[in-house]
Design a protein around this motif. Structure first.
Motif, PDB file in Angstrom:
ATOM      1  N   HIS A 358      38.291  31.554  29.937  1.00 33.64           N
ATOM      2  CA  HIS A 358      37.516  32.698  30.740  1.00 33.64           C
ATOM      3  C   HIS A 358      38.363  33.809  30.417  1.00 33.64           C
ATOM      4  O   HIS A 358      39.349  34.064  30.490  1.00 33.64           O
ATOM      5  CB  HIS A 358      37.493  32.271  32.160  1.00 33.64           C
ATOM      6  N   THR A 359      37.584  35.020  30.224  1.00 28.37           N
ATOM      7  CA  THR A 359      37.885  36.369  29.934  1.00 28.37           C
ATOM      8  C   THR A 359      37.880  37.094  31.236  1.00 28.37           C
ATOM      9  O   THR A 359      37.235  36.402  32.021  1.00 28.37           O
ATOM     10  CB  THR A 359      37.254  37.152  29.025  1.00 28.37           C
ATOM     11  N   GLY A 360      38.446  38.065  31.501  1.00 28.17           N
ATOM     12  CA  GLY A 360      38.213  39.141  32.655  1.00 28.17           C
ATOM     13  C   GLY A 360      39.207  38.915  33.744  1.00 28.17           C
ATOM     14  O   GLY A 360      39.118  39.701  34.605  1.00 28.17           O
ATOM     15  N   VAL A 361      40.136  38.004  33.803  1.00 22.61           N
ATOM     16  CA  VAL A 361      40.688  37.525  34.931  1.00 22.61           C
ATOM     17  C   VAL A 361      41.783  38.894  35.235  1.00 22.61           C
ATOM     18  O   VAL A 361      41.935  39.327  36.230  1.00 22.61           O
ATOM     19  CB  VAL A 361      41.709  36.454  34.641  1.00 22.61           C
ATOM     20  N   ALA A 362      42.626  39.301  33.731  1.00 22.34           N
ATOM     21  CA  ALA A 362      43.269  40.452  33.978  1.00 22.34           C
ATOM     22  C   ALA A 362      42.738  41.696  34.557  1.00 22.34           C
ATOM     23  O   ALA A 362      43.198  42.448  35.428  1.00 22.34           O
ATOM     24  CB  ALA A 362      43.973  40.748  32.616  1.00 22.34           C
ATOM     25  N   ALA A 363      41.486  41.825  33.888  1.00 18.96           N
ATOM     26  CA  ALA A 363      40.737  43.143  34.366  1.00 18.96           C
ATOM     27  C   ALA A 363      40.485  43.116  35.769  1.00 18.96           C
ATOM     28  O   ALA A 363      40.552  44.152  36.640  1.00 18.96           O
ATOM     29  CB  ALA A 363      39.450  43.306  33.712  1.00 18.96           C
ATOM     30  N   LYS A 364      39.998  41.828  36.469  1.00 16.77           N
ATOM     31  CA  LYS A 364      39.765  41.843  37.946  1.00 16.77           C
ATOM     32  C   LYS A 364      40.913  41.862  38.574  1.00 16.77           C
ATOM     33  O   LYS A 364      40.987  42.508  39.678  1.00 16.77           O
ATOM     34  CB  LYS A 364      39.145  40.259  37.899  1.00 16.77           C
ATOM     35  N   MET A 365      42.097  41.365  37.946  1.00 17.07           N
ATOM     36  CA  MET A 365      43.286  41.338  38.991  1.00 17.07           C
ATOM     37  C   MET A 365      43.726  43.087  39.022  1.00 17.07           C
ATOM     38  O   MET A 365      44.022  43.388  40.021  1.00 17.07           O
ATOM     39  CB  MET A 365      44.649  40.762  38.237  1.00 17.07           C
ATOM     40  N   PHE A 366      43.683  43.688  37.899  1.00 13.61           N
ATOM     41  CA  PHE A 366      44.285  44.990  38.016  1.00 13.61           C
ATOM     42  C   PHE A 366      43.324  45.881  38.988  1.00 13.61           C
ATOM     43  O   PHE A 366      43.659  46.770  39.642  1.00 13.61           O
ATOM     44  CB  PHE A 366      44.160  45.520  36.552  1.00 13.61           C
ATOM     45  N   LYS A 367      41.920  45.661  38.876  1.00 13.14           N
ATOM     46  CA  LYS A 367      41.009  46.315  39.966  1.00 13.14           C
ATOM     47  C   LYS A 367      41.224  45.869  41.409  1.00 13.14           C
ATOM     48  O   LYS A 367      41.152  46.821  42.174  1.00 13.14           O
ATOM     49  CB  LYS A 367      39.464  45.654  39.526  1.00 13.14           C
ATOM     50  N   VAL A 368      41.369  44.794  41.911  1.00 13.00           N
ATOM     51  CA  VAL A 368      41.703  44.313  42.911  1.00 13.00           C
ATOM     52  C   VAL A 368      42.984  45.343  43.420  1.00 13.00           C
ATOM     53  O   VAL A 368      43.060  45.607  44.677  1.00 13.00           O
ATOM     54  CB  VAL A 368      41.997  42.813  43.125  1.00 13.00           C
TER      55      VAL A 368
END
Ligand code: ADP
Ligand code: ASP
Ligand code: MG
Length: 412
Positions: A358-368
């Motif tokens: 799955h992609t997007g985990v890092a982006a989501k983490m940084f956004k949170v």
């Protein structure tokens, strides 16, 4: 007779009454027909007290004496557990590490188990002894000195005994009823997992989830030990707790399995060092020789041939790092302007084998984190984890926000 390994952590042997309760549980397994190897920790708080004595006496202590001192807590509980079992008419005997002997490397305070001969204890089982109580956390070096396995090392003693004695199971009794999606003390919505893969547990442990020592998970994975974490405070059924197992045994899992954190980190920056081949090797060799365990590393952009080097390490190793750099400076090996230590940082990580696909985990983490106004100081990633360094005062907030955002309170 089939062998079972049962390990009781510090809070599970914190008082004589708790030792009696743990002993009763051991008695239940003996009644089922097992030969039991019980691994005990020191009474809770005891090891911290001993470490405190060492630090107060000698901040840059000799690690051989550190081990001689901090290993002693386990000796007391091993003897008390054996006595308690004897009082219950269960034939039991205690062993300190050197008596088995648990042979380790000579890396004092972080030794690795190399060999556990089984003949001594098996001979006693043969004579009718039902329980061998072994002091966890300790062993003996090739030079014949007492060693310890690093904080939380009794877990590793337990798994190593399970492997050596080909035990049916290795049960880790502790003060929580299993492995959770994060530390339930920090996030009340944390959810207990019935199963977790070795790989995820390995990452969580190495990133700070102290429910199992990292090395114990490594050993369980390598030697295929059936490893279970469960509570010593509640009555337990045979399938209670959390089973740490192969990925293939888990049908459904979330992309992110859990959030881990490590509170006592420091971020250090060596300002204005020469930007030339070999500088990183020189700095990190000096740190390693000074006994500093470096975790994250960042080299900043170079200007006019000078650059800054940043790393993180446990906060209690800042003095060692400073000493190592000062020494290198005096010897003319490393030239730098100043060494800045930020002792107020924590590391927060999300872990999950689902990240492979799955992609997007890092982006989501940084956004949170940005939505919570939390500044990220350093980032590192691997195939199944993302870690950030942040101000320690935001650690709880970050853990809770990430737990919420990745919906870890809900099963897959
Ligand atoms: P023991 O003394 O039994 O070895 P530890 O204190 O070493 O116990 O480990 C148990 C503690 O680990 C729990 O009380 C809990 O606060 C902490 N912990 C951290 N992360 C987790 C997690 N993901 N799941 C369960 N416990 C966790
Ligand atoms: N007593 C040791 C510690 O506190 C080992 C252990 O409990 O696993 O680190
Ligand atoms: Mg522990």
């Amino acid at each position: 007779m089939p062998v079972l390994v049962m390990k009781f952590g510090g809070t599970s042997v914190a008082t004589l009454d708790r030792i009696r309760r743990a002993a009763k549980r051991v008695g239940v397994e003996v009644a089922k027909g097992y030969d039991v190897i019980v691994i005990v920790s020191a009474m809770s708080g005891e090891t911290n007290k001993l470490v405190g004595f060492v630090n107060e006496t000698s901040p840059l202590y000799d690690a051989r004496e550190y081990d001689a001192i901090v290993s002693s807590g386990e000796n007391v509980t091993a003897g008390l557990m054996a006595l308690t079992l004897q009082e219950m008419d269960v034939p039991a005997r205690s062993w300190q590490g050197w008596q088995v002997p648990v042979r380790t490397t000579d890396a004092h305070s972080a030794a690795r188990i190399e060999e556990i001969p089984t003949d001594n204890i098996n001979a006693k089982f043969g004579e009718g002894m039902k329980v061998a109580v072994v002091a966890g956390f300790q062993g003996i070096s090739p030079q014949g000195r007492i060693t310890t396995l690093g904080r939380g090392g009794s877990d590793t003693t337990a798994v190593a005994f399970a492997a050596a004695f080909d035990a049916e199971r290795c049960d880790i009794y502790t003060d929580v009823d299993g492995v959770y999606t994060t530390d339930p003390r920090v996030e009340s919505k944390a959810r207990k997992l019935d199963k977790i893969s070795f790989e995820e547990m390995l990452e969580l442990a190495s990133l700070g989830a102290k429910v199992l020592q990292t090395r114990s998970v490594e050993l369980a994975m390598r030697y295929k030990v059936k490893l279970r974490v469960l509570s010593s405070f509640e009555e337990q059924s045979d399938d209670a707790g959390t089973l740490v197992c192969d990925e293939e045994e888990i049908m459904e899992s979330n992309v992110v399995a859990g959030v881990a954190f490590s509170r006592d980190e420091a971020k250090m920056t060596l300002v204005s060092v020469a930007d030339r081949p070999g500088i990183a090797a020189t700095i990190f060799t000096a740190l390693s020789e000074g006994g500093v365990n470096v975790d994250m590393i960042v080299q900043n952009i170079a200007e006019e041939g000078r650059t800054d080097m940043t790393w993180s390490c446990p906060v209690d190793q800042v003095i060692r790092a400073e000493k190592a750099m000062e020494k290198a400076h005096e010897e003319g090996i490393i030239n730098y302007q100043e060494l800045i230590a930020d002792k107020g940082v924590a590391k927060v990580s999300v872990v999950g084998i689902g990240m492979r696909s799955h992609t997007g985990v890092a982006a989501k983490m940084f956004k949170v984190l940005s939505d919570e106004g939390i500044n990220i100081k350093v980032i590192t990633t691997s195939e199944i984890k993302i870690s950030v360094l942040i101000d320690r005062k935001y650690m709880e907030l970050a853990v809770q926000a990430l737990h919420d955002a990745f919906e870890l309170d809900k099963a897959a």
